[in-house]
Design an enzyme around this catalytic site. Structure first.
Site, PDB file in Angstrom:
ATOM      1  N   TYR A 145       0.763  -1.169  -0.036  1.00  0.00           N
ATOM      2  CA  TYR A 145       0.118  -0.013   0.142  1.00  0.00           C
ATOM      3  C   TYR A 145       0.960   1.372   0.052  1.00  0.00           C
ATOM      4  CZ  TYR A 145      -3.844   3.238   1.439  1.00  0.00           C
ATOM      5  OH  TYR A 145      -4.668   4.291   1.616  1.00  0.00           O
ATOM      6  N   ARG A 186     -10.577  -1.775  10.063  1.00  0.00           N
ATOM      7  CA  ARG A 186     -10.092  -0.424  10.701  1.00  0.00           C
ATOM      8  C   ARG A 186     -10.613  -0.350  12.147  1.00  0.00           C
ATOM      9  NH1 ARG A 186      -9.432   3.334   6.069  1.00  0.00           N
ATOM     10  NH2 ARG A 186     -10.723   2.061   4.504  1.00  0.00           N
ATOM     11  N   VAL A 187      -9.680   0.363  12.961  1.00  0.00           N
ATOM     12  CA  VAL A 187      -9.967   0.373  14.343  1.00  0.00           C
ATOM     13  C   VAL A 187     -11.414   1.036  14.639  1.00  0.00           C
ATOM     14  CG1 VAL A 187      -8.626   2.583  14.866  1.00  0.00           C
ATOM     15  CG2 VAL A 187      -8.739   1.128  16.684  1.00  0.00           C
ATOM     16  N   VAL A 188     -11.704   2.165  13.919  1.00  0.00           N
ATOM     17  CA  VAL A 188     -12.887   2.858  14.592  1.00  0.00           C
ATOM     18  C   VAL A 188     -14.061   1.791  14.224  1.00  0.00           C
ATOM     19  CG1 VAL A 188     -14.768   4.757  13.997  1.00  0.00           C
ATOM     20  CG2 VAL A 188     -12.157   5.209  14.343  1.00  0.00           C
ATOM     21  N   SER A 189     -14.255   1.352  12.899  1.00  0.00           N
ATOM     22  CA  SER A 189     -15.356   0.379  12.741  1.00  0.00           C
ATOM     23  C   SER A 189     -15.286  -0.778  13.344  1.00  0.00           C
ATOM     24  CB  SER A 189     -15.271  -0.040  11.131  1.00  0.00           C
ATOM     25  OG  SER A 189     -13.938  -0.182  10.911  1.00  0.00           O
ATOM     26  N   PHE A 191     -14.063  -1.168  16.659  1.00  0.00           N
ATOM     27  CA  PHE A 191     -14.251  -0.977  18.055  1.00  0.00           C
ATOM     28  C   PHE A 191     -15.866  -0.524  18.137  1.00  0.00           C
ATOM     29  CE2 PHE A 191     -10.074   0.630  19.983  1.00  0.00           C
ATOM     30  CZ  PHE A 191      -9.406  -0.659  19.763  1.00  0.00           C
ATOM     31  N   GLN A 209      -0.044   3.100  20.724  1.00  0.00           N
ATOM     32  CA  GLN A 209       0.305   3.870  19.395  1.00  0.00           C
ATOM     33  C   GLN A 209      -0.920   4.982  19.293  1.00  0.00           C
ATOM     34  OE1 GLN A 209      -0.969   0.717  19.593  1.00  0.00           O
ATOM     35  NE2 GLN A 209      -2.052   0.031  18.046  1.00  0.00           N
ATOM     36  N   ASP A 272       3.297  -1.422  11.842  1.00  0.00           N
ATOM     37  CA  ASP A 272       2.399  -0.514  12.127  1.00  0.00           C
ATOM     38  C   ASP A 272       2.852   0.649  12.646  1.00  0.00           C
ATOM     39  OD1 ASP A 272      -0.906  -1.101  12.932  1.00  0.00           O
ATOM     40  OD2 ASP A 272      -0.037   0.344  14.444  1.00  0.00           O
TER      41      ASP A 272
HETATM   42  N1  UDP Z   1      -5.989  -1.422  15.632  1.00  0.00           N
HETATM   43  C1  UDP Z   1      -6.420  -2.147  16.776  1.00  0.00           C
HETATM   44  N2  UDP Z   1      -7.458  -2.930  16.711  1.00  0.00           N
HETATM   45  C2  UDP Z   1      -8.242  -3.081  15.596  1.00  0.00           C
HETATM   46  C3  UDP Z   1      -7.793  -2.318  14.404  1.00  0.00           C
HETATM   47  C4  UDP Z   1      -6.750  -1.608  14.441  1.00  0.00           C
HETATM   48  O1  UDP Z   1      -5.938  -1.678  17.874  1.00  0.00           O
HETATM   49  O2  UDP Z   1      -9.101  -3.841  15.778  1.00  0.00           O
HETATM   50  C5  UDP Z   1      -4.889  -0.528  15.914  1.00  0.00           C
HETATM   51  C6  UDP Z   1      -3.827  -0.550  14.561  1.00  0.00           C
HETATM   52  O3  UDP Z   1      -2.792  -1.530  15.136  1.00  0.00           O
HETATM   53  C7  UDP Z   1      -3.371   0.933  14.382  1.00  0.00           C
HETATM   54  C8  UDP Z   1      -4.552   1.508  14.675  1.00  0.00           C
HETATM   55  O4  UDP Z   1      -5.427   0.933  15.230  1.00  0.00           O
HETATM   56  O5  UDP Z   1      -2.230   1.021  15.254  1.00  0.00           O
HETATM   57  C9  UDP Z   1      -5.055   2.149  13.491  1.00  0.00           C
HETATM   58  O6  UDP Z   1      -5.626   1.233  12.617  1.00  0.00           O
HETATM   59  P1  UDP Z   1      -6.190   1.128  11.359  1.00  0.00           P
HETATM   60  O7  UDP Z   1      -6.230  -0.093  10.680  1.00  0.00           O
HETATM   61  O8  UDP Z   1      -7.728   2.100  11.589  1.00  0.00           O
HETATM   62  O9  UDP Z   1      -5.621   2.375  10.663  1.00  0.00           O
HETATM   63  P2  UDP Z   1      -4.110   2.774   9.972  1.00  0.00           P
HETATM   64  O10 UDP Z   1      -3.797   3.811  10.537  1.00  0.00           O
HETATM   65  O11 UDP Z   1      -3.263   1.393  10.717  1.00  0.00           O
HETATM   66  O12 UDP Z   1      -4.101   2.304   8.442  1.00  0.00           O
END
Ligand code: UDP
Length: 319
Positions: A145, A186-189, A191, A209, A272
């Site tokens: 990516y 993704r982290v928001v979706s 969570f 992080q 990451d």
């Molecule tokens: N992350 C997490 N739990 C999840 C998904 C992502 O802790 O269920 C973390 C991921 O390792 C990163 C951050 O949340 O540090 C953002 O991840 P995301 O995939 O949303 O976006 P990125 O910035 O990595 O493209």
């Protein structure tokens, strides 16, 4: 005025389409539906002047007639999606972007291309300014990516220098809002979906992080202001400078969903980034742009949307 939106059935693309239609544009959407959904543009399909074509941007495609603006938002964008399709992701940023650039050049249209904060990799400059060249592992799994997006920037910078096309680059930081797909990873979706299901929230690594999350309406406003900014090349960072740890995000999601937060820790994905925050001085000086939605306010809208969607899915399941 007529715009072509590549990836217009996707998360950010479809919000751009909504805004363009509301502003009176005729809109053509091209999308291969690999991560986009026609449901995202369903409200427009019957609209006079609106077109949707299911095509792969790397393949053979054409759009007849005049075009004033091309917005290139076609690419897998969430880490699980691009890690599942590594070669396609590299193709999209190289072959696909070249086709889009030639198309915009042939039409004499301005091209705005979605680049990403991932070009900064594991940043050693914080917050990230557009003058920072980044720190990317070129052979790590994430490079499919990051390097594809960096290659696309190099390609479009060459087109720009050659005077072939009026092109501008936006570097988009983490964005969230309605239409993020629950399975997007993704982290928001993740969570919000997990909290609403009463499941533990999956924290990768320690959760220390950081990311800086921008509500999609703010982002779209910035992109369209940049599209209208003459022949400005940029690149310009678009994102919300409010930086939080993943653990802080988990706590806020718990509060807004009214659920008790339980965490389960998973391994941190390879490469990451440890921290990320945009410096948006350039966007604010050039475009007079800054985000207006706080994280709390934008997340509350997002939680509402996930709630409504799960209710309407439940109706479908039991109908
Ligand atoms: N992350 C997490 N739990 C999840 C998904 C992502 O802790 O269920 C973390 C991921 O390792 C990163 C951050 O949340 O540090 C953002 O991840 P995301 O995939 O949303 O976006 P990125 O910035 O990595 O493209």
């Amino acid at each position: 005025m007529r715009a072509v939106v590549m990836g217009g059935a996707g998360f950010i693309g479809s919000h751009l389409v909504d805004r363009l239609v509301a502003d009176g544009w005729r809109v053509v959407v091209l999308d291969d539906l690999s991560s986009g959904h026609t449901a995202n543009i369903a409200g427009h399909l019957e609209r006079p002047g609106f077109e949707f074509h299911e095509v792969d941007i790397c393949g053979d495609w054409e759009v007849a007639g005049g075009v004033d603006l091309v917005l290139n938002f076609a690419s897998p964008a969430s880490p699980p999606r691009y890690l599942q399709r590594p070669l396609e992701t590299l193709d999209v940023g190289s072959t696909g972007v070249r086709r889009v650039a030639d198309f915009a050049a042939a039409k004499g249209a301005r091209l705005v291309h979605a680049s990403t904060s991932e070009v900064y990799g594991e940043p050693q400059v914080h917050p990230q300014t557009e003058t920072y060249w980044g720190n990317v592992n070129p052979i790590g799994p994430r490079s499919v990516y990051d390097e594809s997006k960096r290659f696309a920037e190099a390609l479009l910078a060459a087109y720009h220098r050659l005077g072939r096309v009026d092109v501008g680059l936006v570097r988009i930081f983490n964005t969230y809002g309605p239409r993020l797909h629950a399975s997007d990873g993704r982290v928001v979706s993740n969570f919000v979906d997990q909290a609403l299901r009463g499941e533990p929230l999956t924290v990768y690594g320690t959760g220390q992080q950081t990311r800086s999350f921008c509500y999609v309406d703010d982002l779209v406003r910035g992109i369209l202001a940049f599209a209208a900014a003459g022949s400005e090349f940029g690149p310009v960072n678009l994102g919300n400078p409010h930086e939080v740890t993943v653990l802080e995000l988990a706590t806020l999601v718990g509060e807004l969903t009214g659920t008790e937060v339980n965490l389960v820790h998973h391994d941190l994905p390879v490469d990451d980034p440890t921290q990320r925050r945009p410096d948006i001085t350039r966007a604010s000086e050039l475009l007079g742009w800054k985000p207006e939605h706080s994280l709390r306010d934008g997340l509350a809208h997002t939680v509402d949307w996930f709630r409504e969607r799960s209710n309407s899915n439940a109706v479908k399941v039991f109908a």
